[in-house]
Motif scaffolding. Structure first.
Motif, mmCIF file in Angstrom:
data_model
loop_
_atom_site.group_PDB
_atom_site.id
_atom_site.type_symbol
_atom_site.label_atom_id
_atom_site.label_comp_id
_atom_site.label_asym_id
_atom_site.label_seq_id
_atom_site.Cartn_x
_atom_site.Cartn_y
_atom_site.Cartn_z
ATOM 1 N N PHE A 1 0.793 -1.225 0.000
ATOM 2 C CA PHE A 1 0.000 0.000 0.000
ATOM 3 C C PHE A 1 0.827 1.277 0.000
ATOM 4 O O PHE A 1 0.294 2.356 0.220
ATOM 5 N N SER A 2 2.118 1.181 -0.241
ATOM 6 C CA SER A 2 2.938 2.392 -0.282
ATOM 7 C C SER A 2 2.964 2.954 -1.690
ATOM 8 O O SER A 2 2.862 2.227 -2.671
ATOM 9 N N ASN A 3 3.075 4.259 -1.786
ATOM 10 C CA ASN A 3 3.139 4.954 -3.063
ATOM 11 C C ASN A 3 3.719 6.336 -2.818
ATOM 12 O O ASN A 3 4.074 6.678 -1.680
ATOM 13 N N THR A 4 3.822 7.143 -3.856
ATOM 14 C CA THR A 4 4.442 8.456 -3.691
ATOM 15 C C THR A 4 3.612 9.375 -2.807
ATOM 16 O O THR A 4 4.148 10.307 -2.196
ATOM 17 N N GLU A 5 2.304 9.139 -2.716
ATOM 18 C CA GLU A 5 1.480 9.942 -1.811
ATOM 19 C C GLU A 5 1.785 9.605 -0.352
ATOM 20 O O GLU A 5 1.685 10.455 0.529
ATOM 21 N N GLU A 6 2.135 8.346 -0.101
ATOM 22 C CA GLU A 6 2.475 7.911 1.252
ATOM 23 C C GLU A 6 3.936 8.188 1.592
ATOM 24 O O GLU A 6 4.343 8.053 2.746
ATOM 25 N N GLU A 7 4.723 8.564 0.611
ATOM 26 C CA GLU A 7 6.173 8.704 0.808
ATOM 27 C C GLU A 7 6.559 9.658 1.943
ATOM 28 O O GLU A 7 7.437 9.315 2.754
ATOM 29 N N PRO A 8 5.959 10.849 2.058
ATOM 30 C CA PRO A 8 6.349 11.736 3.178
ATOM 31 C C PRO A 8 6.174 11.078 4.540
ATOM 32 O O PRO A 8 7.031 11.209 5.420
ATOM 33 N N ARG A 9 5.072 10.359 4.727
ATOM 34 C CA ARG A 9 4.837 9.684 6.012
ATOM 35 C C ARG A 9 5.873 8.603 6.257
ATOM 36 O O ARG A 9 6.431 8.493 7.372
ATOM 37 N N LEU A 10 6.179 7.809 5.216
ATOM 38 C CA LEU A 10 7.154 6.737 5.362
ATOM 39 C C LEU A 10 8.549 7.293 5.595
ATOM 40 O O LEU A 10 9.326 6.743 6.389
ATOM 41 N N ARG A 11 8.868 8.375 4.913
ATOM 42 C CA ARG A 11 10.177 9.016 5.117
ATOM 43 C C ARG A 11 10.332 9.504 6.559
ATOM 44 O O ARG A 11 11.391 9.381 7.159
ATOM 45 N N SER A 12 9.252 10.057 7.088
ATOM 46 C CA SER A 12 9.297 10.539 8.465
ATOM 47 C C SER A 12 9.540 9.396 9.449
ATOM 48 O O SER A 12 10.331 9.511 10.389
ATOM 49 N N LEU A 13 8.866 8.265 9.200
ATOM 50 C CA LEU A 13 9.065 7.090 10.064
ATOM 51 C C LEU A 13 10.498 6.582 9.978
ATOM 52 O O LEU A 13 11.122 6.253 10.995
ATOM 53 N N LEU A 14 11.024 6.527 8.755
ATOM 54 C CA LEU A 14 12.394 6.050 8.572
ATOM 55 C C LEU A 14 13.408 7.005 9.189
ATOM 56 O O LEU A 14 14.406 6.573 9.784
ATOM 57 N N GLN A 15 13.162 8.311 9.049
ATOM 58 C CA GLN A 15 14.085 9.281 9.649
ATOM 59 C C GLN A 15 14.117 9.125 11.167
ATOM 60 O O GLN A 15 15.171 9.259 11.795
ATOM 61 N N GLY A 16 12.949 8.804 11.741
ATOM 62 C CA GLY A 16 12.911 8.553 13.173
ATOM 63 C C GLY A 16 13.742 7.345 13.561
ATOM 64 O O GLY A 16 14.426 7.349 14.594
ATOM 65 N N MET A 17 13.720 6.294 12.712
ATOM 66 C CA MET A 17 14.544 5.107 12.977
ATOM 67 C C MET A 17 16.026 5.439 12.858
ATOM 68 O O MET A 17 16.856 4.935 13.627
ATOM 69 N N ILE A 18 16.364 6.290 11.895
ATOM 70 C CA ILE A 18 17.765 6.686 11.707
ATOM 71 C C ILE A 18 18.236 7.508 12.906
ATOM 72 O O ILE A 18 19.312 7.266 13.463
ATOM 73 N N ASP A 19 17.419 8.484 13.323
ATOM 74 C CA ASP A 19 17.794 9.356 14.438
ATOM 75 C C ASP A 19 17.973 8.580 15.732
ATOM 76 O O ASP A 19 18.815 8.936 16.567
ATOM 77 N N SER A 20 17.188 7.511 15.894
ATOM 78 C CA SER A 20 17.284 6.716 17.126
ATOM 79 C C SER A 20 18.386 5.667 17.060
ATOM 80 O O SER A 20 18.652 4.980 18.048
ATOM 81 N N GLY A 21 19.020 5.530 15.877
ATOM 82 C CA GLY A 21 20.080 4.540 15.725
ATOM 83 C C GLY A 21 19.568 3.146 15.432
ATOM 84 O O GLY A 21 20.334 2.182 15.412
#
Length: 264
Positions: free
Chosen positions: A149-169
């Motif tokens: 169910f991911s697509n370019t419309e969902e990309e900002p939300r997914l990017r935010s989740l991934l950035q949170g994983m990166i920031d937390s290590g």
């Protein structure tokens, strides 16, 4: 005439039935059923292009025969102990499409939409997202192709989740993710728009009602078929097929996703 083992090697590169289904030799009934379902969807004659139907039909038959052996307790025990099976019995004519339909309920757009509501924002989605990010080394194209169910419309939300994983290590900061070029993002957006146009044509051909939701439903159905290897999607639907009520975790709390082993 080639044996079932010969056909397994020809179409799937393995002689061992468990290797064909990509499961361990100690797999239980549920794992066997799930593996058969996932692989059979990839080669189901109704789901492939016209020029691939002949080979897909043969692969579909082979998978049906393999499953019919491993799902039968007595046949499975004989195969596990001796590596042999009743070849004459497997040569008997059988309607493998009917066999499949009796095992699995047809996936409807309603099923897909219902599961989407459960899936997005769940721990299962987070786990799949983390796995796709790691397997794809941060490639957003790979991530959107891998997560249901991911697509370019969902990309900002997914990017935010991934950035949170990166920031937390929790995951490493892959350059493909942190330094993706605008050109690559634009190319991905155009690809999504093209798929939306194709879905619009499908909507007309299928005489579906007008409206954004009908269009989205087709796009989601197309994407769900494309991501047939997504564990979260088929864990849930396999439970539905067998009469269970499998469900995704509720939205809300952000917890550590369960670690899944990456497929090779």
């Amino acid at each position: 005439m080639p044996t079932l083992v010969d056909l397994c090697e020809k179409y799937f590169g393995h002689k061992d039935f468990y290797d064909v289904l990509r499961i361990p030799k100690n797999a239980n009934e549920k794992q066997i059923r799930k593996a058969y379902h996932r692989l059979s969807l990839l080669v189901h004659p109704d789901r492939v292009e016209e020029q691939k139907k002949a080979e897909a039909t043969e692969k579909f038959k082979v998978l049906g025969k393999v499953h019919s052996i491993l799902s039968d307790k007595e046949k499975k025990m004989v195969y596990d102990e001796t590596g042999s099976y009743d070849e004459e019995d497997e040569k008997a004519e059988r309607d493998w499409n009917e066999y499949w339909r009796l095992l699995f309920k047809k996936i409807t757009i309603e099923d897909i939409n219902r599961y989407k509501k459960q899936y997005q924002g769940s721990e299962e989605e987070l786990s799949d997202l983390k796995r796709a990010y790691t397997d794809g080394k941060g490639d957003m194209d790979f991530i959107l192709e891998s997560v249901p169910f991911s697509n370019t419309e969902e990309e900002p939300r997914l990017r935010s989740l991934l950035q949170g994983m990166i920031d937390s290590g929790e995951v490493p900061a892959f350059r493909a993710f942190t330094h993706e070029t605008p050109r690559k993002r634009e190319r991905r957006k155009r690809k999504w728009e093209k798929e939306a146009q194709e879905a619009e044509k499908m909507k007309v051909e299928m005489n579906m009602d007008d409206g954004e939701e009908g269009l989205r439903a087709i796009i989601q159905a197309k994407h769900a078929q494309r991501t047939v290897d997504a564990d979260a999607f088929f864990d849930h639907l396999a439970a539905k097929y067998s009469g269970g009520g499998g469900s995704a975790k509720k939205k809300g709390t952000r917890q550590q996703p369960a670690r899944k082993q990456a497929k090779k």
